[in-house]
Design a protein around this motif. Sequence first.
Motif, short mmCIF file in Angstrom:
data_model
loop_
_atom_site.label_atom_id
_atom_site.label_comp_id
_atom_site.label_asym_id
_atom_site.label_seq_id
_atom_site.Cartn_x
_atom_site.Cartn_y
_atom_site.Cartn_z
N LYS A 323 46.45 66.71 7.77
CA LYS A 323 46.09 65.67 6.82
C LYS A 323 46.38 65.80 5.46
N ASN A 324 46.43 66.91 4.98
CA ASN A 324 46.63 67.29 3.58
C ASN A 324 47.91 67.58 3.12
N TYR A 325 48.77 67.95 4.05
CA TYR A 325 50.24 68.05 3.77
C TYR A 325 51.12 67.57 4.79
N PRO A 326 51.02 65.98 4.61
CA PRO A 326 51.98 65.38 5.56
C PRO A 326 53.56 65.42 5.32
N ASP A 327 53.80 65.74 4.07
CA ASP A 327 55.22 66.08 3.73
C ASP A 327 55.73 67.40 4.13
N ASN A 328 55.16 68.26 4.39
CA ASN A 328 55.64 69.73 4.50
C ASN A 328 55.12 70.44 5.57
N PHE A 329 54.40 69.59 6.48
CA PHE A 329 53.70 70.24 7.81
C PHE A 329 53.80 69.54 8.83
#
Length: 457
Positions: A323-329
């Motif tokens: 949820k918190n790192y949608p661009d890199n996880f």
Amino acid sequence: MQQENEVFIRENFWQDIEKSSKKYAHIIMIATKPDIIKQAPLYLELKIRGELVLLVHTWQHYDYNLSKWVLTEFWMDVDVNLNIFGPIHKKFSLIVERLWNFLVELNDTYKKIPIPYVHGDTLTAATADKAAFLNKFAVIHVEAWIRTLTPNKYFYELLFSNYQKWAFSWDEYYESLQKKEIYELWSIEPYPEQFDTRSIEWSTWFFAAPVELYRETLINEWYDPNKIKVVWNTVVDAIEISKAKVKNSKAFEKFPNMKWKDFIFVTIHRRENCEKKERFLTLYYALKKLIQDWIPVCFLELYASWFAIDKYWLRDDLNELIKNYPDNFAYWPALAHHAEVIDMISKAWAVVTDSWSMQEETNIVWTPCVTLRFWSDRTETILAWTNIIAPPTNSMLIAEIIKWAIWNEKMKWRNLYWENVSKKIVDEVLSMLSKNWKLFLFDDERLWLEKYTNWNI
């Protein structure tokens, strides 16, 4: 229960065997996804040569992602499904019993001499060879002598003590792994694969060694040098097949946030890493550190890691990362297509894994590899500078090793495994058969002493 007791044989199989004029039945044994991928080129090569080729699947990996699609991808048709089930000891005994019965019928009723090809350090190799040997048949060991070489206790004590003193040097650590004198051969890890690979060798008539290191060590273990050839690794042939299909890969549709990025491709599935809480937590929090440092991480969900995430109460934390790192996880189940895997790892910044086969695949596609273990069973990749060990003890140290590996150009320049491997193996096997009518030989046959036989008084 009725289905559990059945061995499934394809329709018209025995009729086809009866019609064949061939003396030898080349039996390609498969069970897991890596088995299928690495045995596929041999299966196809023997087919092209017009040999009698039988594909026997234990059914250890049977679902779509791990078996069914890969079989289709490599044009493989299963002849016999041993349909094994249960805990590991039951699978072991079922393969020996069910393959034993099949080999007896093939030889006694249909007069075909079985030649099983077993692969690597797998459960299937360690059981198929027993079924063969106890019936007086020898096996071909594809990717023979997979041994774990572990840096010794003193190496690790120095590493961890230096790290605690903030005296860790990545370059020194990397270079120290090139020194053969630091390694020992006494590990039982990976478990149970180290037992599997060591138990196969005395029933082997031809050792298909991937690199010179393996040939030398087999000879040091007193195996017959005439039976050992360096033929490289069949995964090279499999990758060549898959490369032709990469253009149709849909891998990045599953991982759209990884497209056009320098990302780390991660798989964790070893029993030792997933069943030992302290090891898995160390690995998980190392990955979390990388994600929080905004390094793109693509984490493949395999059954063992999925189970560990739930067992150690990490699911909520994982969902928060998503949820918190949608661009890199990115987190997704295992890719079904080998071509998709090759597409991903060839575009990755680095592969971070505890998989033995990925240590080879990354070498071939020139991608740096970080091995999440205390050791490597592909030490040739460590000695060739294309792989580095990140011991599952300290999360911060693991993250640091991975970060340095990303930037190290020296880790992405060498393919150890050459090409046309399946052709070399088949050439060797057929040459051996032309010299001896069978591969299992007692000493009077092996030493050509039968001509001296005389029972007259």
